[in-house]
Design a protein around this motif. Structure first.
Motif, PDB file in Angstrom:
ATOM      1  N   ALA A  18       2.760  -8.956   2.215  1.00  0.00           N
ATOM      2  CA  ALA A  18       2.806  -7.682   2.441  1.00  0.00           C
ATOM      3  C   ALA A  18       1.975  -6.623   1.990  1.00  0.00           C
ATOM      4  O   ALA A  18       1.081  -5.687   2.366  1.00  0.00           O
ATOM      5  CB  ALA A  18       3.854  -7.026   2.005  1.00  0.00           C
ATOM      6  N   ALA A  19       0.918  -7.046   0.700  1.00  0.00           N
ATOM      7  CA  ALA A  19       0.731  -6.383  -0.164  1.00  0.00           C
ATOM      8  C   ALA A  19      -0.659  -6.331   0.645  1.00  0.00           C
ATOM      9  O   ALA A  19      -1.582  -5.644   1.084  1.00  0.00           O
ATOM     10  CB  ALA A  19       0.600  -6.470  -1.600  1.00  0.00           C
ATOM     11  N   SER A  20      -0.730  -7.751   0.916  1.00  0.00           N
ATOM     12  CA  SER A  20      -2.174  -8.001   1.457  1.00  0.00           C
ATOM     13  C   SER A  20      -2.422  -7.802   3.078  1.00  0.00           C
ATOM     14  O   SER A  20      -3.736  -7.103   2.714  1.00  0.00           O
ATOM     15  CB  SER A  20      -2.343  -9.948   2.058  1.00  0.00           C
ATOM     16  OG  SER A  20      -2.399 -10.445   0.121  1.00  0.00           O
ATOM     17  N   LYS A  21      -1.509  -7.359   3.815  1.00  0.00           N
ATOM     18  CA  LYS A  21      -1.253  -6.723   4.736  1.00  0.00           C
ATOM     19  C   LYS A  21      -2.005  -5.262   4.703  1.00  0.00           C
ATOM     20  O   LYS A  21      -2.262  -4.956   5.770  1.00  0.00           O
ATOM     21  CB  LYS A  21      -0.040  -7.067   5.842  1.00  0.00           C
ATOM     22  CG  LYS A  21      -0.160  -6.498   6.764  1.00  0.00           C
ATOM     23  CD  LYS A  21       1.008  -6.377   7.685  1.00  0.00           C
ATOM     24  CE  LYS A  21       1.817  -5.932   8.763  1.00  0.00           C
ATOM     25  NZ  LYS A  21       3.377  -6.099   9.707  1.00  0.00           N
ATOM     26  N   HIS A  22      -1.050  -4.153   4.125  1.00  0.00           N
ATOM     27  CA  HIS A  22      -1.361  -2.790   3.915  1.00  0.00           C
ATOM     28  C   HIS A  22      -2.482  -2.452   3.124  1.00  0.00           C
ATOM     29  O   HIS A  22      -3.199  -2.336   3.947  1.00  0.00           O
ATOM     30  CB  HIS A  22      -0.017  -2.868   2.309  1.00  0.00           C
ATOM     31  CG  HIS A  22       0.999  -2.464   3.027  1.00  0.00           C
ATOM     32  ND1 HIS A  22       1.292  -1.766   4.162  1.00  0.00           N
ATOM     33  CD2 HIS A  22       1.904  -2.394   2.618  1.00  0.00           C
ATOM     34  CE1 HIS A  22       3.243  -1.783   3.857  1.00  0.00           C
ATOM     35  NE2 HIS A  22       2.641  -2.580   2.762  1.00  0.00           N
ATOM     36  N   LEU A  23      -3.333  -3.707   2.690  1.00  0.00           N
ATOM     37  CA  LEU A  23      -4.653  -3.807   2.001  1.00  0.00           C
ATOM     38  C   LEU A  23      -5.514  -3.931   3.464  1.00  0.00           C
ATOM     39  O   LEU A  23      -6.657  -2.771   3.542  1.00  0.00           O
ATOM     40  CB  LEU A  23      -5.237  -4.473   1.303  1.00  0.00           C
ATOM     41  CG  LEU A  23      -4.899  -4.048  -0.925  1.00  0.00           C
ATOM     42  CD1 LEU A  23      -4.436  -5.588  -1.293  1.00  0.00           C
ATOM     43  CD2 LEU A  23      -5.372  -2.616  -1.257  1.00  0.00           C
ATOM     44  N   LYS A  24      -4.970  -4.552   3.969  1.00  0.00           N
ATOM     45  CA  LYS A  24      -6.430  -5.216   4.874  1.00  0.00           C
ATOM     46  C   LYS A  24      -6.245  -3.883   5.844  1.00  0.00           C
ATOM     47  O   LYS A  24      -7.670  -3.486   7.166  1.00  0.00           O
ATOM     48  CB  LYS A  24      -5.623  -6.163   5.801  1.00  0.00           C
ATOM     49  CG  LYS A  24      -6.020  -7.123   4.909  1.00  0.00           C
ATOM     50  CD  LYS A  24      -5.928  -8.702   5.404  1.00  0.00           C
ATOM     51  CE  LYS A  24      -6.273  -9.910   4.843  1.00  0.00           C
ATOM     52  NZ  LYS A  24      -4.957 -10.915   5.263  1.00  0.00           N
ATOM     53  N   ALA A  25      -5.032  -3.077   6.533  1.00  0.00           N
ATOM     54  CA  ALA A  25      -5.192  -2.172   7.860  1.00  0.00           C
ATOM     55  C   ALA A  25      -5.603  -1.185   7.072  1.00  0.00           C
ATOM     56  O   ALA A  25      -6.111  -0.409   7.215  1.00  0.00           O
ATOM     57  CB  ALA A  25      -3.205  -1.981   7.446  1.00  0.00           C
ATOM     58  N   ALA A  26      -5.266  -0.996   5.513  1.00  0.00           N
ATOM     59  CA  ALA A  26      -6.202   0.696   4.853  1.00  0.00           C
ATOM     60  C   ALA A  26      -7.734   0.520   5.382  1.00  0.00           C
ATOM     61  O   ALA A  26      -8.493   1.626   5.243  1.00  0.00           O
ATOM     62  CB  ALA A  26      -6.062   0.496   3.439  1.00  0.00           C
ATOM     63  N   VAL A  27      -8.382  -0.441   5.225  1.00  0.00           N
ATOM     64  CA  VAL A  27      -9.303  -0.913   5.549  1.00  0.00           C
ATOM     65  C   VAL A  27     -10.371  -1.883   6.394  1.00  0.00           C
ATOM     66  O   VAL A  27     -10.852  -1.826   7.154  1.00  0.00           O
ATOM     67  CB  VAL A  27     -10.433  -1.391   4.074  1.00  0.00           C
ATOM     68  CG1 VAL A  27     -10.363  -0.918   2.584  1.00  0.00           C
ATOM     69  CG2 VAL A  27     -10.257  -2.802   4.419  1.00  0.00           C
ATOM     70  N   SER A  28      -9.300  -1.382   7.885  1.00  0.00           N
ATOM     71  CA  SER A  28      -9.677  -1.875   8.704  1.00  0.00           C
ATOM     72  C   SER A  28     -10.974  -1.075   9.697  1.00  0.00           C
ATOM     73  O   SER A  28     -10.922  -0.327   8.998  1.00  0.00           O
ATOM     74  CB  SER A  28      -8.338  -1.354   9.709  1.00  0.00           C
ATOM     75  OG  SER A  28      -8.502   0.029  10.434  1.00  0.00           O
ATOM     76  N   SER A  29     -11.602  -2.129  10.719  1.00  0.00           N
ATOM     77  CA  SER A  29     -12.532  -1.525  10.814  1.00  0.00           C
ATOM     78  C   SER A  29     -12.871  -0.209  11.253  1.00  0.00           C
ATOM     79  O   SER A  29     -13.747   0.050  11.579  1.00  0.00           O
ATOM     80  CB  SER A  29     -13.753  -3.004  11.249  1.00  0.00           C
ATOM     81  OG  SER A  29     -12.687  -2.974  12.492  1.00  0.00           O
ATOM     82  N   SER A  30     -11.850   0.290  12.343  1.00  0.00           N
ATOM     83  CA  SER A  30     -11.307   1.308  13.305  1.00  0.00           C
ATOM     84  C   SER A  30     -11.376   2.405  12.479  1.00  0.00           C
ATOM     85  O   SER A  30     -12.394   2.613  12.818  1.00  0.00           O
ATOM     86  CB  SER A  30     -10.271   0.594  13.801  1.00  0.00           C
ATOM     87  OG  SER A  30      -9.303   0.819  13.406  1.00  0.00           O
ATOM     88  N   SER A  31     -10.958   1.878  10.777  1.00  0.00           N
ATOM     89  CA  SER A  31     -10.996   3.112  10.666  1.00  0.00           C
ATOM     90  C   SER A  31     -12.407   3.847   9.816  1.00  0.00           C
ATOM     91  O   SER A  31     -12.812   5.075   9.053  1.00  0.00           O
ATOM     92  CB  SER A  31      -9.972   2.903   9.230  1.00  0.00           C
ATOM     93  OG  SER A  31      -9.599   2.497   8.333  1.00  0.00           O
TER      94      SER A  31
END
Length: 88
Positions: A18-31
């Motif tokens: 879950a923590a890894s998923k949140h980190l990946k979403a926070a720095v996604s290529s779209s953002s």
């Protein structure tokens, strides 16, 4: 020393994922691309906007470094526990 239950291990794994998923979403290529597009638009770069972004980016850099160090400590600690239990 009592062994840890499989449920506790599963909880740790789920929290890590879950923590890894949140980190990946926070720095996604779209953002990333949206941020870069915005700052390169004309008219956005007033002095106050740039200073505010620089301050937030500095905090983001510090947090990213802390996350990297914490992740390294987590993995090193897990390796150490594995090596310790293997030699026992």
């Amino acid at each position: 020393m009592p062994n840890v239950t499989p449920d506790k291990i599963k909880q740790l794994a789920n929290r890590y994922e879950a923590a890894s998923k949140h980190l990946k979403a926070a720095v996604s290529s779209s953002s990333d691309s949206e941020f870069l597009q915005i700052i390169h638009r004309g008219g956005w770069t007033t002095l106050i906007d740039v200073e505010r972004a620089a301050a937030v980016l500095e905090a983001f850099e510090h947090q990213a470094q802390a996350v990297a160090a914490t992740h390294k400590a987590l993995v090193d600690g897990a390796r150490g526990a594995l090596n310790q239990s293997a030699s026992a």
